[in-house]
Design a protein around this motif. Structure first.
Motif, PDB file in Angstrom:
ATOM      1  N   ALA A   1      -0.142  71.459  14.547  1.00  0.00           N
ATOM      2  CA  ALA A   1       1.299  71.659  14.385  1.00  0.00           C
ATOM      3  C   ALA A   1       1.599  72.513  13.164  1.00  0.00           C
ATOM      4  CB  ALA A   1       2.007  70.312  14.272  1.00  0.00           C
TER       5      ALA A   1
ATOM      6  N   GLY B   1       5.819  68.956  16.616  1.00  0.00           N
ATOM      7  CA  GLY B   1       4.717  68.008  16.589  1.00  0.00           C
ATOM      8  C   GLY B   1       4.294  67.556  17.964  1.00  0.00           C
ATOM      9  N   THR B   2       5.252  67.204  18.800  1.00  0.00           N
ATOM     10  CA  THR B   2       4.926  66.741  20.152  1.00  0.00           C
ATOM     11  C   THR B   2       4.410  67.884  21.022  1.00  0.00           C
ATOM     12  OG1 THR B   2       7.277  66.983  20.743  1.00  0.00           O
ATOM     13  CG2 THR B   2       6.506  64.778  20.120  1.00  0.00           C
TER      14      THR B   2
ATOM     15  N   PHE C   1       4.607  72.658  10.926  1.00  0.00           N
ATOM     16  CA  PHE C   1       5.873  72.039  10.583  1.00  0.00           C
ATOM     17  C   PHE C   1       6.681  72.910   9.608  1.00  0.00           C
ATOM     18  CE2 PHE C   1       3.265  68.231  11.640  1.00  0.00           C
ATOM     19  CZ  PHE C   1       4.007  67.799  12.721  1.00  0.00           C
TER      20      PHE C   1
ATOM     21  N   ASP D   1      10.825  69.526  13.630  1.00  0.00           N
ATOM     22  CA  ASP D   1       9.475  69.030  13.384  1.00  0.00           C
ATOM     23  C   ASP D   1       8.987  68.133  14.523  1.00  0.00           C
ATOM     24  OD1 ASP D   1       9.140  70.400  11.048  1.00  0.00           O
ATOM     25  OD2 ASP D   1       9.024  68.637   9.743  1.00  0.00           O
TER      26      ASP D   1
ATOM     27  N   ASN E   1       1.397  67.195   7.454  1.00  0.00           N
ATOM     28  CA  ASN E   1       2.311  66.418   8.286  1.00  0.00           C
ATOM     29  C   ASN E   1       3.763  66.837   8.093  1.00  0.00           C
ATOM     30  OD1 ASN E   1       0.110  64.808   9.267  1.00  0.00           O
ATOM     31  ND2 ASN E   1       0.108  63.779   7.283  1.00  0.00           N
ATOM     32  N   SER E   2       4.628  66.276   8.890  1.00  0.00           N
ATOM     33  CA  SER E   2       6.042  66.662   8.886  1.00  0.00           C
ATOM     34  C   SER E   2       6.764  66.191   7.633  1.00  0.00           C
ATOM     35  CB  SER E   2       6.748  66.069  10.108  1.00  0.00           C
ATOM     36  OG  SER E   2       8.154  66.078   9.933  1.00  0.00           O
TER      37      SER E   2
END
Length: 260
Positions: free
Chosen positions: A255, A245-246, A257, A241, A203-204
């Motif tokens: 993603a 991510g989007t 990141f 990020d 994750n970010s």
């Protein structure tokens, strides 16, 4: 970076810090606290590191408490300074770190040891772990945040009982109290911590850092956690990020990141 009381290992974006004073059951002395600060600070500025795990050497203790021999003859002023310095350079420092810190409680976590675990963002325990704040049996109170973090984690009544009786609870009771997230065997403790850490690493880092700030804000006097959340949420829109991510979500891909 060379240390006398800790070991630092880094692999696959995860830094593992091992408190290595087995003859003292990994008790915290001044030097160990300072070394932990330096190691954690180094990991925080290392862009390759995304998650930290803290544990103790051996199979008996995470940290069995503070090294009482260092402060048994302290004055009021020295005792006050001891608590203030410890909270600043280690316990509060960990709680507010921009990267997640997981405590792998692999045995006794008493006094300063439990306070260290509670300063981490969450905790996993081996099934032989024992936890408690026995300070009142020595004529003193917890001084590294124990009277504040324990009620936050398990509720006022249970915290009062643990502190006033100076008793220990086992890993399963700690799990039922919400003090730890998981209980597993000694052998599976670090692998489970690493499994969770790898999920976090997907994750970010920017979003995770902002989430840590927002969650912590709820427990700070005079701070409106909702306002911190709103501000943090908005700032995320200006990060690389968020764009990644989007975009990855819309393109139905994983993603990548960068933490920027």
């Amino acid at each position: 970076m060379k240390f006398n009381n800790i070991l630092l290992e880094a692999d696959n974006s995860i830094a593992t810090i091992i408190i290595n004073r087995p003859k003292k059951l990994n008790a915290l002395n001044k030097e160990t606290i300072e070394e932990l600060h330096k190691a954690i600070k180094a990991a925080e500025v290392d862009k390759a590191i995304k998650v930290l795990i803290i544990t103790g050497s051996g199979d008996k203790a995470f940290v069995a408490g503070a090294d009482i021999s260092e402060f048994a003859d302290f004055s009021v002023e020295e005792g006050t300074q001891l608590a203030a310095n410890g909270q600043t350079i280690l316990f509060d420092f960990i709680e507010n770190l921009s990267k997640p810190v997981i405590a792998a409680v692999n045995g006794f976590a008493l006094g300063g040891g439990l306070e260290l675990a509670m300063a981490c963002h969450f905790r996993l325990a081996s099934d032989n772990a024992k936890m408690g704040l026995p300070e009142v049996s020595l004529g003193v109170i917890p001084g590294y945040g124990g009277t504040q973090r324990l009620p936050q984690l398990i509720g006022k009544g249970r915290a009062m009982e643990m502190i006033m009786t100076a008793g220990m609870i086992d890993a399963n009771k700690a799990l039922s109290y919400g003090l730890v997230n998981y209980v597993t065997t000694q052998e599976e403790l670090l692998p489970l911590c690493e499994k969770i850490a790898h999920k976090i690493c997907n994750n970010s880092p920017v979003a995770i850092s902002s989430a840590i700030d927002a969650v912590n804000a709820n427990f700070k006097s005079g701070v409106n956690g909702y306002d911190v959340e709103v501000e943090g949420f908005g700032k995320c829109f200006g990060t690389a990020d968020f764009t990644e991510g989007t975009t990855a979500f819309l393109e139905k891909r994983k993603a990548n990141f960068t933490g920027e």
